[in-house]
Design a protein around this motif. Structure first.
Motif, PDB file in Angstrom:
ATOM      1  N   ASP A  88      45.953  28.394  30.117  1.00 53.96           N
ATOM      2  CA  ASP A  88      46.597  28.386  32.150  1.00 53.96           C
ATOM      3  C   ASP A  88      47.995  27.402  30.965  1.00 53.96           C
ATOM      4  OD1 ASP A  88      47.544  25.562  33.623  1.00 53.96           O
ATOM      5  OD2 ASP A  88      46.395  27.360  34.787  1.00 53.96           O
ATOM      6  N   GLU A  89      49.576  27.898  31.348  1.00 51.94           N
ATOM      7  CA  GLU A  89      50.417  27.767  31.200  1.00 51.94           C
ATOM      8  C   GLU A  89      50.279  25.712  31.105  1.00 51.94           C
ATOM      9  OE1 GLU A  89      53.204  29.636  33.442  1.00 51.94           O
ATOM     10  OE2 GLU A  89      52.819  31.906  32.044  1.00 51.94           O
ATOM     11  N   LYS A  90      49.735  25.088  31.988  1.00 53.14           N
ATOM     12  CA  LYS A  90      50.353  24.076  32.768  1.00 53.14           C
ATOM     13  C   LYS A  90      48.987  23.010  31.714  1.00 53.14           C
ATOM     14  CE  LYS A  90      51.886  24.333  37.719  1.00 53.14           C
ATOM     15  NZ  LYS A  90      51.804  23.836  38.926  1.00 53.14           N
ATOM     16  N   THR A  91      48.432  22.952  32.130  1.00 55.64           N
ATOM     17  CA  THR A  91      47.235  22.724  31.280  1.00 55.64           C
ATOM     18  C   THR A  91      46.775  22.778  29.882  1.00 55.64           C
ATOM     19  OG1 THR A  91      44.937  23.363  31.652  1.00 55.64           O
ATOM     20  CG2 THR A  91      46.150  21.953  33.170  1.00 55.64           C
ATOM     21  N   LEU A  92      47.088  24.230  29.611  1.00 55.48           N
ATOM     22  CA  LEU A  92      47.126  24.201  27.772  1.00 55.48           C
ATOM     23  C   LEU A  92      45.794  24.743  27.886  1.00 55.48           C
ATOM     24  CD1 LEU A  92      49.630  22.716  26.174  1.00 55.48           C
ATOM     25  CD2 LEU A  92      50.030  25.182  26.952  1.00 55.48           C
ATOM     26  N   LYS A  93      44.832  24.955  28.842  1.00 55.56           N
ATOM     27  CA  LYS A  93      43.094  24.871  29.132  1.00 55.56           C
ATOM     28  C   LYS A  93      42.585  26.445  29.125  1.00 55.56           C
ATOM     29  CE  LYS A  93      42.080  20.302  29.889  1.00 55.56           C
ATOM     30  NZ  LYS A  93      40.639  18.937  30.950  1.00 55.56           N
ATOM     31  N   ARG A  94      41.616  27.159  28.238  1.00 56.80           N
ATOM     32  CA  ARG A  94      41.247  27.937  28.125  1.00 56.80           C
ATOM     33  C   ARG A  94      40.362  28.739  30.008  1.00 56.80           C
ATOM     34  NH1 ARG A  94      36.383  30.315  24.371  1.00 56.80           N
ATOM     35  NH2 ARG A  94      35.408  28.544  24.923  1.00 56.80           N
ATOM     36  N   VAL A  95      40.922  29.313  29.992  1.00 60.91           N
ATOM     37  CA  VAL A  95      40.327  29.729  31.470  1.00 60.91           C
ATOM     38  C   VAL A  95      39.490  31.492  31.295  1.00 60.91           C
ATOM     39  CG1 VAL A  95      40.214  30.502  34.004  1.00 60.91           C
ATOM     40  CG2 VAL A  95      41.942  28.475  32.013  1.00 60.91           C
ATOM     41  N   ARG A  96      38.147  30.816  32.481  1.00 56.76           N
ATOM     42  CA  ARG A  96      37.527  32.343  32.088  1.00 56.76           C
ATOM     43  C   ARG A  96      37.182  32.815  33.435  1.00 56.76           C
ATOM     44  NH1 ARG A  96      33.265  32.813  26.940  1.00 56.76           N
ATOM     45  NH2 ARG A  96      34.914  33.149  25.228  1.00 56.76           N
ATOM     46  N   VAL A  97      37.312  33.894  33.525  1.00 58.25           N
ATOM     47  CA  VAL A  97      37.558  34.065  35.307  1.00 58.25           C
ATOM     48  C   VAL A  97      37.045  35.623  35.506  1.00 58.25           C
ATOM     49  CG1 VAL A  97      39.623  35.349  35.337  1.00 58.25           C
ATOM     50  CG2 VAL A  97      38.457  34.112  37.353  1.00 58.25           C
ATOM     51  N   ARG A  98      35.523  36.376  36.279  1.00 58.45           N
ATOM     52  CA  ARG A  98      35.081  37.309  36.282  1.00 58.45           C
ATOM     53  C   ARG A  98      36.064  38.825  37.015  1.00 58.45           C
ATOM     54  NH1 ARG A  98      29.623  36.657  34.756  1.00 58.45           N
ATOM     55  NH2 ARG A  98      28.929  33.966  34.517  1.00 58.45           N
ATOM     56  N   GLU A  99      35.447  39.111  36.937  1.00 57.39           N
ATOM     57  CA  GLU A  99      37.106  40.197  37.685  1.00 57.39           C
ATOM     58  C   GLU A  99      36.416  40.290  39.132  1.00 57.39           C
ATOM     59  OE1 GLU A  99      39.029  45.428  36.450  1.00 57.39           O
ATOM     60  OE2 GLU A  99      37.080  44.797  36.375  1.00 57.39           O
ATOM     61  N   SER A 100      35.597  40.130  39.440  1.00 57.89           N
ATOM     62  CA  SER A 100      34.422  40.531  40.180  1.00 57.89           C
ATOM     63  C   SER A 100      34.904  39.305  41.208  1.00 57.89           C
ATOM     64  CB  SER A 100      33.186  40.341  40.847  1.00 57.89           C
ATOM     65  OG  SER A 100      32.019  39.398  40.136  1.00 57.89           O
ATOM     66  N   GLU A 101      35.521  38.353  40.478  1.00 62.08           N
ATOM     67  CA  GLU A 101      35.793  37.331  41.697  1.00 62.08           C
ATOM     68  C   GLU A 101      37.522  36.921  42.084  1.00 62.08           C
ATOM     69  OE1 GLU A 101      35.025  33.420  39.380  1.00 62.08           O
ATOM     70  OE2 GLU A 101      33.082  33.888  39.491  1.00 62.08           O
ATOM     71  N   LEU A 102      38.037  37.967  41.589  1.00 62.77           N
ATOM     72  CA  LEU A 102      39.475  38.539  41.973  1.00 62.77           C
ATOM     73  C   LEU A 102      39.653  40.057  42.133  1.00 62.77           C
ATOM     74  CD1 LEU A 102      40.699  37.887  38.587  1.00 62.77           C
ATOM     75  CD2 LEU A 102      40.375  35.468  40.464  1.00 62.77           C
ATOM     76  N   THR A 103      41.339  39.752  43.189  1.00 60.44           N
ATOM     77  CA  THR A 103      40.988  40.443  44.089  1.00 60.44           C
ATOM     78  C   THR A 103      42.063  41.384  43.658  1.00 60.44           C
ATOM     79  OG1 THR A 103      42.879  39.574  44.651  1.00 60.44           O
ATOM     80  CG2 THR A 103      40.750  39.683  46.348  1.00 60.44           C
ATOM     81  N   GLU A 104      42.203  43.572  43.890  1.00 63.75           N
ATOM     82  CA  GLU A 104      42.708  43.236  42.914  1.00 63.75           C
ATOM     83  C   GLU A 104      44.187  42.753  42.726  1.00 63.75           C
ATOM     84  OE1 GLU A 104      43.531  47.747  44.513  1.00 63.75           O
ATOM     85  OE2 GLU A 104      41.040  47.439  43.965  1.00 63.75           O
ATOM     86  N   ASP A 105      45.326  42.135  43.362  1.00 60.95           N
ATOM     87  CA  ASP A 105      46.555  41.844  43.896  1.00 60.95           C
ATOM     88  C   ASP A 105      45.983  40.714  42.822  1.00 60.95           C
ATOM     89  OD1 ASP A 105      48.861  41.384  45.130  1.00 60.95           O
ATOM     90  OD2 ASP A 105      48.258  39.678  45.352  1.00 60.95           O
ATOM     91  N   GLU A 106      45.477  40.015  42.768  1.00 60.07           N
ATOM     92  CA  GLU A 106      45.530  38.903  41.792  1.00 60.07           C
ATOM     93  C   GLU A 106      44.830  39.010  40.581  1.00 60.07           C
ATOM     94  OE1 GLU A 106      42.753  35.507  44.511  1.00 60.07           O
ATOM     95  OE2 GLU A 106      41.567  36.823  43.074  1.00 60.07           O
ATOM     96  N   VAL A 107      44.381  39.981  40.162  1.00 58.21           N
ATOM     97  CA  VAL A 107      44.455  40.623  38.757  1.00 58.21           C
ATOM     98  C   VAL A 107      45.756  41.162  38.639  1.00 58.21           C
ATOM     99  CG1 VAL A 107      43.604  42.670  37.783  1.00 58.21           C
ATOM    100  CG2 VAL A 107      42.061  41.273  39.079  1.00 58.21           C
ATOM    101  N   TYR A 108      46.140  42.213  39.358  1.00 54.91           N
ATOM    102  CA  TYR A 108      47.624  42.233  39.143  1.00 54.91           C
ATOM    103  C   TYR A 108      49.063  41.359  39.071  1.00 54.91           C
ATOM    104  CZ  TYR A 108      52.671  44.297  39.844  1.00 54.91           C
ATOM    105  OH  TYR A 108      53.542  44.819  39.517  1.00 54.91           O
ATOM    106  N   GLN A 109      48.573  40.333  39.445  1.00 53.74           N
ATOM    107  CA  GLN A 109      49.725  38.768  39.609  1.00 53.74           C
ATOM    108  C   GLN A 109      48.901  38.317  38.020  1.00 53.74           C
ATOM    109  OE1 GLN A 109      51.863  37.727  40.603  1.00 53.74           O
ATOM    110  NE2 GLN A 109      51.262  39.434  42.313  1.00 53.74           N
ATOM    111  N   LEU A 110      48.186  38.232  37.378  1.00 52.07           N
ATOM    112  CA  LEU A 110      47.507  37.167  36.172  1.00 52.07           C
ATOM    113  C   LEU A 110      47.669  38.673  35.105  1.00 52.07           C
ATOM    114  CD1 LEU A 110      43.785  36.477  37.146  1.00 52.07           C
ATOM    115  CD2 LEU A 110      46.281  34.510  36.509  1.00 52.07           C
ATOM    116  N   SER A 111      48.025  39.745  35.513  1.00 50.18           N
ATOM    117  CA  SER A 111      48.349  40.343  34.159  1.00 50.18           C
ATOM    118  C   SER A 111      50.190  40.489  34.531  1.00 50.18           C
ATOM    119  CB  SER A 111      48.191  42.113  34.444  1.00 50.18           C
ATOM    120  OG  SER A 111      48.847  42.426  35.971  1.00 50.18           O
ATOM    121  N   ARG A 112      50.340  40.286  35.323  1.00 44.63           N
ATOM    122  CA  ARG A 112      52.398  40.504  35.317  1.00 44.63           C
ATOM    123  C   ARG A 112      52.662  38.855  34.646  1.00 44.63           C
ATOM    124  NH1 ARG A 112      55.959  41.080  40.081  1.00 44.63           N
ATOM    125  NH2 ARG A 112      57.263  40.450  37.966  1.00 44.63           N
TER     126      ARG A 112
END
Length: 678
Positions: free
Chosen positions: A131-155
């Motif tokens: 995370d850019e603000k907290t600098l902590k590692r974040v793990r998230v499952r793909e099944s918990e994200l929408t396609e748009d959220e995946v796109y936003q994270l990749s950008r």
């Protein structure tokens, strides 16, 4: 490390004839045994003695024995023929909810080591970024994200967004079931560091060997039986092939099996030689030369002892008394009243005066003397009491020393003994010592005399009173002669002189009567005091005479106790003979079974029998000790520091006995068949 050997009933019964091999190591605290009830579903019902076995032993391991393959009839889950620890019909699939195993062996492993954690069933795609603000590692499952959220994270994170795979989480239902099992299998002490399962199996048939040698392994993979059957990770698996009981090799294989288990139990096996998730075959090599020496020596000794026991069982005990012997000799208990003869208890009555206070005050003197005499009487009576107490203690000690000896008598001697006991018992009951020295009676008599003496002393007049009264009486008496003197004076001088003489004579007679009265009063006081002396005389004679009576009575009591001890000794001898016969019978039975077993072992190894007669039997055989405590029935353990080889890797282990030359743990390759792709 302490080893607890856990056995089910089948294994315990099979070990019965070989348990003697383990006893020296049980006694030294290296191993212990714990019974296993296979029907138990918790520690208390399955292995109730487990906590007792490991008390004070924080580092321990367990060896679980299962010899069900040797049972004639078996029930319950059936194991694979090649692998006695694999139960294909009882495995819990990854898709199933964890449950209590139906297999007693697997269920026991969960009780001792805990239920295994749930395995990862599947993986799913996910992303990892910081995370850019907290600098902590974040793990998230793909099944918990929408396609748009995946796109936003990749950008947003571009190269910093890494694809990963996360294990599929365990369902709440599975987690709850596993928590319930862990709670049920909670262990209050340290769990075992290692759990070794040892099971027997039947030998493979020849056609199975041929089939396996030609079978390709390309469509097979190493067996995963440990995780498939839900065994904990610290379990180790060992098997041993034993033929049927009718086979000529049965005794040899069974002997080597139990010796191998013992060798394994007293040694810590290196991890490289006994790995997890693998199946090993247990075996050993015996030094036939050492075994021949051991068995011949043991058989020679046991056969000689067997003949010795046979002879001892035929022997009869000798009589304790000859025909003319006195069965119950008199037991003298002397009673001596040492100390004062009693002379100081008497009161001197010769110094009693004619008056109460001449030469001394009689009442005061009497009170002082009688007080001192009473004290002296108590001291006088205390000495006999102490002498009697000493004699009683001596009697008690003598009587106690009689018991414990054993006596053997014939029928007629027993009859004479019973008659003597009856005579002594009658004498003891009819002759009591309670009234021989009646202290209370004597003290009561002394009190009575004391009161009488005081009364008589009080009636004894004082000196001044006696003089005054005497003078007055004489004066009055003389005045009675005055008329007589007047008449005599009128008659003439001679008549008056005669009257005076008569008056003086009468006065002398009256004075003599008064003095006589004083003597009578003194005599009465002296007689009262002499009554006290008479009581003392009677008491002293009574006490001195009672010493002999006490001596006779105590002698009779002590002799009676001696007779009773002989009677008890007859019973004790009878029990001793019965006990000795019982022990001899136990030896006979144990020797017979031990000889048969060792002969069978010797025959199974083809050992040549060299029979020799052992002469100095008592040097190695203690007949008073039961077989379980007798060294004759146990092999001599190997106390040398030289180890024996374990397999071929150069590791050395401790040998329990000298005939054990090598311990073998050979890994067996097991494979699970898999379907090839079409």
């Amino acid at each position: 490390m302490h080893t607890v050997i856990i056995l089910n009933k089948q294994s315990s019964d099979l070990l019965k004839d070989f348990r003697f091999l383990y006893k020296p190591f049980v006694d030294e605290g290296t191993i212990s045994f714990c019974d296993w009830n296979e029907a138990g579903t918790d520690l208390k019902s399955a292995v109730p003695d487990i906590y007792k076995c490991i008390k004070g032993k924080p580092d321990w391991r367990a060896i679980v024995l299962n010899t069900d393959s040797m049972a004639v009839h078996t029930s319950g889950p059936v194991a694979d023929e090649k692998n006695p620890f694999d139960f294909p019909g009882e495995t819990v699939n990854d898709t199933e909810i964890p449950r209590e195993s139906n297999v007693p062996m697997i269920r026991l492993s969960h009780m001792l080591c805990g239920y295994p954690a749930a395995t990862v069933k599947n993986f799913e795609k996910g992303f990892e970024y910081y995370d850019e603000k907290t600098l902590k590692r974040v793990r998230v499952r793909e099944s918990e994200l929408t396609e748009d959220e995946v796109y936003q994270l990749s950008r947003r994170y571009r190269d910093r967004l890494k694809p990963i795979y996360l294990d599929v989480p365990v369902s709440e239902e599975v987690k709850k079931a596993q928590d319930e099992l862990n709670e049920k299998y909670e262990f209050s002490d340290n769990r075992p560091q290692e759990l070794i399962f040892i099971a027997t199996r039947k030998h493979k048939k020849d056609e199975e060997h041929i089939y396996e040698s030609w079978k390709t392994q390309f469509e097979m993979e190493s067996s995963n039986f440990s995780s498939r059957n839900k065994y904990p990770n610290n379990c180790r698996f060992i098997c041993s092939s034993i033929t049927n009981a009718e086979n000529s090799l049965y005794m040899k294989e069974l002997t080597e099996f139990w010796v191998s288990v013992l060798t394994l139990a007293i040694n810590r096996i290196p991890a490289s030689s006994l790995q997890a998730y693998r199946l090993y075959k247990l075996g050993m090599e015996a030094s036939e030369e050492e075994l021949e020496r051991l068995l011949n020596k043991r058989l020679n000794r046991m056969e000689s002892v067997y003949d010795f026991v046979q002879e001892r069982m035929k022997m009869k005990a000798e009589l304790s008394f000859e025909e003319d012997d006195i069965l119950v000799p008199e037991q003298k208990i002397p009673v001596h009243f040492d100390g004062s003869s009693g002379k100081e208890l008497y009161i001197n009555t010769s110094k009693i005066g004619l008056s109460r206070d001449c030469p001394k005050d009689e009442l005061f003197t009497w009170i002082m003397e009688i007080t001192e005499k009473k004290r002296q009487i108590n001291q006088f009576l205390k000495a006999p009491r102490r002498a009697i107490d000493k004699a009683s203690q001596y009697l008690k000690g003598r009587a106690e020393s009689f018991f414990g000896d054993e006596y053997k008598m014939d029928q007629f001697q027993v009859e004479d003994l019973e008659a003597e006991i009856e005579r002594l018992e009658t004498y003891v009951l009819e002759n009591s010592t309670s009234g021989l020295v009646d202290e209370a009676k004597f003290k009561e008599q002394i009190e009575t005399v004391d009161k009488k003496v005081k009364k008589d002393i009080v009636s004894h007049i004082r000196k001044s009173t006696a003089v005054q009264v005497g003078c007055c009486l004489l004066l009055v008496y003389l005045l009675g002669f005055v008329p007589y003197w007047i008449s005599a004076a009128k008659l003439g001088g001679s008549q008056f002189g005669s009257a005076v003489v008569v008056a003086l004579a009468a006065l002398a007679v009256a004075a003599a009567g008064g003095i006589a009265a004083l003597f009578i009063l003194r005599y009465r006081v002296r007689m009262s005091m002499e009554e006290y002396n008479h009581v003392i005389h009677t008491m002293v004679n009574n006490v001195n005479a009672s010493a002999d009576e006490f001596g006779k009575y105590f002698t009779a009591v002590c002799t009676y106790m001696k007779a009773q001890s002989i009677r008890a000794g007859i019973k004790l001898k009878s029990e001793s003979i019965s006990s000795a016969q019982f022990i001899l019978r136990a030896h006979k039975q144990a020797l017979k079974s031990s000889i048969e077993r060792d002969e069978e072992v010797a025959a199974s190894y083809g050992i040549r029998r060299v029979a020799e007669v052992e002469k100095n039997i008592t040097s190695f055989f203690h007949e008073e000790k039961l077989p379980k405590d007798n060294a004759l029935y146990y092999y001599e353990t190997d106390k040398s520091d030289v180890g024996i080889p374990l397999n071929e890797a150069g590791d050395l282990v401790r040998a329990p006995y000298k005939f054990v030359a090598k311990l073998k743990l050979e890994r067996e390759d097991l494979y699970d068949e898999v379907k090839g792709e079409v």
